[in-house]
Design a protein around this motif. Sequence first.
Motif, PDB file in Angstrom:
ATOM      1  N   THR A  92       6.076  -3.361   5.597  1.00 29.94           N
ATOM      2  CA  THR A  92       6.614  -4.588   5.038  1.00 29.94           C
ATOM      3  C   THR A  92       6.818  -4.360   3.553  1.00 29.94           C
ATOM      4  O   THR A  92       6.034  -3.674   2.904  1.00 29.94           O
ATOM      5  CB  THR A  92       5.695  -5.801   5.317  1.00 29.94           C
ATOM      6  N   SER A  93       7.906  -4.910   3.043  1.00 30.08           N
ATOM      7  CA  SER A  93       8.265  -4.646   1.653  1.00 30.08           C
ATOM      8  C   SER A  93       8.924  -5.878   1.051  1.00 30.08           C
ATOM      9  O   SER A  93       9.854  -6.422   1.633  1.00 30.08           O
ATOM     10  CB  SER A  93       9.226  -3.454   1.598  1.00 30.08           C
ATOM     11  N   ILE A 135       7.209  -4.487   9.973  1.00 31.71           N
ATOM     12  CA  ILE A 135       6.052  -5.078  10.662  1.00 31.71           C
ATOM     13  C   ILE A 135       6.457  -6.332  11.430  1.00 31.71           C
ATOM     14  O   ILE A 135       5.971  -6.557  12.538  1.00 31.71           O
ATOM     15  CB  ILE A 135       4.910  -5.385   9.660  1.00 31.71           C
ATOM     16  N   VAL A 136       7.341  -7.117  10.875  1.00 26.91           N
ATOM     17  CA  VAL A 136       7.745  -8.356  11.540  1.00 26.91           C
ATOM     18  C   VAL A 136       8.363  -8.072  12.917  1.00 26.91           C
ATOM     19  O   VAL A 136       8.335  -8.929  13.803  1.00 26.91           O
ATOM     20  CB  VAL A 136       8.695  -9.180  10.633  1.00 26.91           C
ATOM     21  N   VAL A 148       0.599   2.205   9.111  1.00 31.73           N
ATOM     22  CA  VAL A 148       0.918   0.862   8.639  1.00 31.73           C
ATOM     23  C   VAL A 148       1.035   0.901   7.125  1.00 31.73           C
ATOM     24  O   VAL A 148       0.153   1.412   6.438  1.00 31.73           O
ATOM     25  CB  VAL A 148      -0.167  -0.157   9.058  1.00 31.73           C
ATOM     26  N   GLU A 149       2.135   0.337   6.630  1.00 28.78           N
ATOM     27  CA  GLU A 149       2.342   0.271   5.184  1.00 28.78           C
ATOM     28  C   GLU A 149       2.573  -1.184   4.803  1.00 28.78           C
ATOM     29  O   GLU A 149       3.433  -1.853   5.371  1.00 28.78           O
ATOM     30  CB  GLU A 149       3.543   1.120   4.783  1.00 28.78           C
ATOM     31  N   VAL A 193      -3.243   4.018   6.872  1.00 29.11           N
ATOM     32  CA  VAL A 193      -2.720   2.835   6.189  1.00 29.11           C
ATOM     33  C   VAL A 193      -2.441   3.180   4.735  1.00 29.11           C
ATOM     34  O   VAL A 193      -3.213   3.904   4.101  1.00 29.11           O
ATOM     35  CB  VAL A 193      -3.722   1.653   6.263  1.00 29.11           C
ATOM     36  N   LEU A 194      -1.355   2.643   4.220  1.00 29.75           N
ATOM     37  CA  LEU A 194      -1.023   2.828   2.813  1.00 29.75           C
ATOM     38  C   LEU A 194      -0.231   1.622   2.332  1.00 29.75           C
ATOM     39  O   LEU A 194       0.186   0.780   3.119  1.00 29.75           O
ATOM     40  CB  LEU A 194      -0.222   4.110   2.594  1.00 29.75           C
ATOM     41  N   GLY A 195      -0.030   1.559   1.013  1.00 32.02           N
ATOM     42  CA  GLY A 195       0.780   0.483   0.477  1.00 32.02           C
ATOM     43  C   GLY A 195       0.819   0.457  -1.032  1.00 32.02           C
ATOM     44  O   GLY A 195      -0.052   1.001  -1.703  1.00 32.02           O
ATOM     45  N   SER A 196       1.862  -0.169  -1.516  1.00 39.19           N
ATOM     46  CA  SER A 196       2.059  -0.346  -2.950  1.00 39.19           C
ATOM     47  C   SER A 196       1.554  -1.720  -3.355  1.00 39.19           C
ATOM     48  O   SER A 196       1.711  -2.694  -2.622  1.00 39.19           O
ATOM     49  CB  SER A 196       3.553  -0.212  -3.277  1.00 39.19           C
TER      50      SER A 196
END
Length: 146
Positions: A8-9, A37-38, A53-54, A86-89
């Motif tokens: 998701t961004s 993700i949606v 999953v990001e 899992v990662l993310g900004s």
Amino acid sequence: MKILLTYTSMTGRNEKIAKYLDQYLRDHGAEVTLQQIVDTDAFELEDYDAVIVETYTYNDGEVPDEAKDFYDDLADVDLEKTKFAVLGSSSKEHLHFGRAVDYFTMQLNSSNGEQVADSVKINQDPDEADFKRVDMLADNVLKSLK
């Protein structure tokens, strides 16, 4: 090696990272499904050998609205034998830097998933060092599938 990469961004940062990660995994022989993700059904995760999953962290350390259904559904899924990362900004200016990454990591662990890479939190736009950490996450996922 079937890998689901779901993200998701809001600002485009995570989308950029997801596309980079998608290409990296494909270049190393993985069959990747890249989707938001949606559009991801938690009950179909068992169809994959690994799930990445990001996510970004919203507001006061929350899971983004568009990811809540997926996140909630993970509580009802048994991910036995499913490897994940899992990662993310996020932004270090916020008190709850990358908290949604932590929430997803805990939820996937609670669903009996097997965490195969340390979670990666990226401060805003990724730099060269961040992409090296993303590469390491991908390498750990790929190694776990061999």
